[in-house]
Scaffold this active site. Structure first.
Site, short mmCIF file in Angstrom:
data_model
loop_
_atom_site.label_atom_id
_atom_site.label_comp_id
_atom_site.label_asym_id
_atom_site.label_seq_id
_atom_site.Cartn_x
_atom_site.Cartn_y
_atom_site.Cartn_z
N LYS A 48 0.70 -1.13 0.04
CA LYS A 48 0.04 0.04 -0.46
C LYS A 48 1.01 1.56 -0.01
O LYS A 48 -0.22 3.07 0.19
CB LYS A 48 -0.91 -0.06 0.68
CG LYS A 48 -1.87 -0.72 0.70
CD LYS A 48 -2.77 -0.99 1.89
CE LYS A 48 -4.18 -1.81 1.38
NZ LYS A 48 -4.93 -1.94 2.43
N SER A 49 2.30 0.91 0.58
CA SER A 49 3.26 2.31 0.42
C SER A 49 3.91 2.75 -1.04
O SER A 49 3.89 3.63 -1.18
CB SER A 49 4.04 1.84 1.41
OG SER A 49 4.33 1.55 1.95
#
Ligand code: GLU
Length: 291
Positions: free
Chosen positions: A263-264
């Site tokens: 997600k990063s």
């Protein structure tokens, strides 16, 4: 009356990326092909890590992709009582026990066991719990619980498996080694899994199983990284008397180095791609669902 019910179940602890887009679009397409409906479930039991702005962003990104779902959305953090009821049923069967060790204590135990030969890992590569807390007497458990010591509730895996008997599931996708058809569940590979903790009174496994049943989900379509979790899910379904959905595990979208998306990582974030001018059609093409 719809015959098939599918669900997309993201966690609002970050923004969606191409991997989520693939899973959501596949669920949406399969629901349509099967004449079923798609539900949306927000998996936010890890309350401190989940944020309302990520949840809002999920709705916005899914709408942008052209996905619609049947309301209401089920938000897991509003249903802790349902999970507590399931924990109560398992406790009444004598299948749970408290374990009071910290993560650091467990890591130290495992390091020690590793010195005597490789201690087994679960399918996610995490050392299985050495089961030390099983040996605590009932009086000791009660004393420590009454004293307010934090603990996790673990499933006594061998007793649970003995009660449930042999289990399988119907796989219409494919496992990590291409397995499909009737799969033999192997929950023992996870050891005595945690089903609830003081700070998180349920676990992913328990909440997913309870919700799939409460929402009447017939077809679970999700990433192949959860393939072996299905073993635990089948076991919990058997112990709780819940229906058995069919399972379809799909490929993961990987980055250029062949790693799972995170997600990063901005390069594959839906918001970043949209800002750079990508259309929903481009996203479909990028994940191999282009038409
Ligand atoms: N919440 C899980 C995830 O975001 C999906 C769980 C499931 O589909 O069973 O990976």
């Amino acid at each position: 009356m719809y015959s098939r019910i599918l669900r997309f179940a993201p966690s609002p602890n970050g923004h969606l990326h191409l991997g989520h887009a693939y899973s959501a679009l596949l669920n949406y397409d399969m629901a349509r092909e099967r004449g079923g409906r798609l539900l949306l479930r927000i998996e936010d039991i890890d309350v401190p890590r989940c944020r309302p702005e990520f949840e809002e962003a999920i709705y916005e990104d899914l709408r942008w992709l052209g996905i619609s779902w049947q309301e209401p959305v089920r938000r897991q953090s509003e249903h802790f009582a349902d999970y507590a009821a399931a924990i109560g049923k398992l406790e009444a069967q004598g299948l749970l026990y408290p374990s009071f060790e910290s993560r650091a204590e467990i890591a130290a135990m495992v390091a020690d066991l590793d010195r005597h030969g490789g201690w087994p890992r679960d399918p996610d590569g995490v050392p299985i719990y050495p089961c030390r807390a099983r040996r605590l007497s009932a009086a000791e458990r009660r004393r420590r619980r009454d004293a307010g010591e934090p603990f996790a509730l673990r499933l006594a895996m061998d007793a649970a498996m003995a009660r449930a008997g042999p289990l399988t599931w119907a796989e219409t996708g494919a496992g990590p080694q291409g397995q499909s058809g009737t799969i033999t569940a192997a929950p023992q590979r996870w050891g005595d899994v945690v089903l609830a903790r003081k700070d998180m009174p349920t676990s992913y496994h328990l909440a997913a199983v309870v919700d799939d049943a409460l929402q009447g989900v017939t077809d679970v379509v999700r990433g192949v990284d959860l393939f072996w979790s299905t073993s635990v899910h089948r076991l919990l379904q058997a112990l709780l008397g819940l229906p058995e959905p069919t399972y379809h595990h799909h490929k993961l979208i990987l980055d250029e180095e062949g790693r799972k998306l995170s997600k990063s990582t901005q390069a594959t974030g839906l918001r970043e791609l949209r800002a750079k001018g990508a259309t929903p059609r481009d996203i479909r093409r990028m994940v191999g669902l282009g038409r």
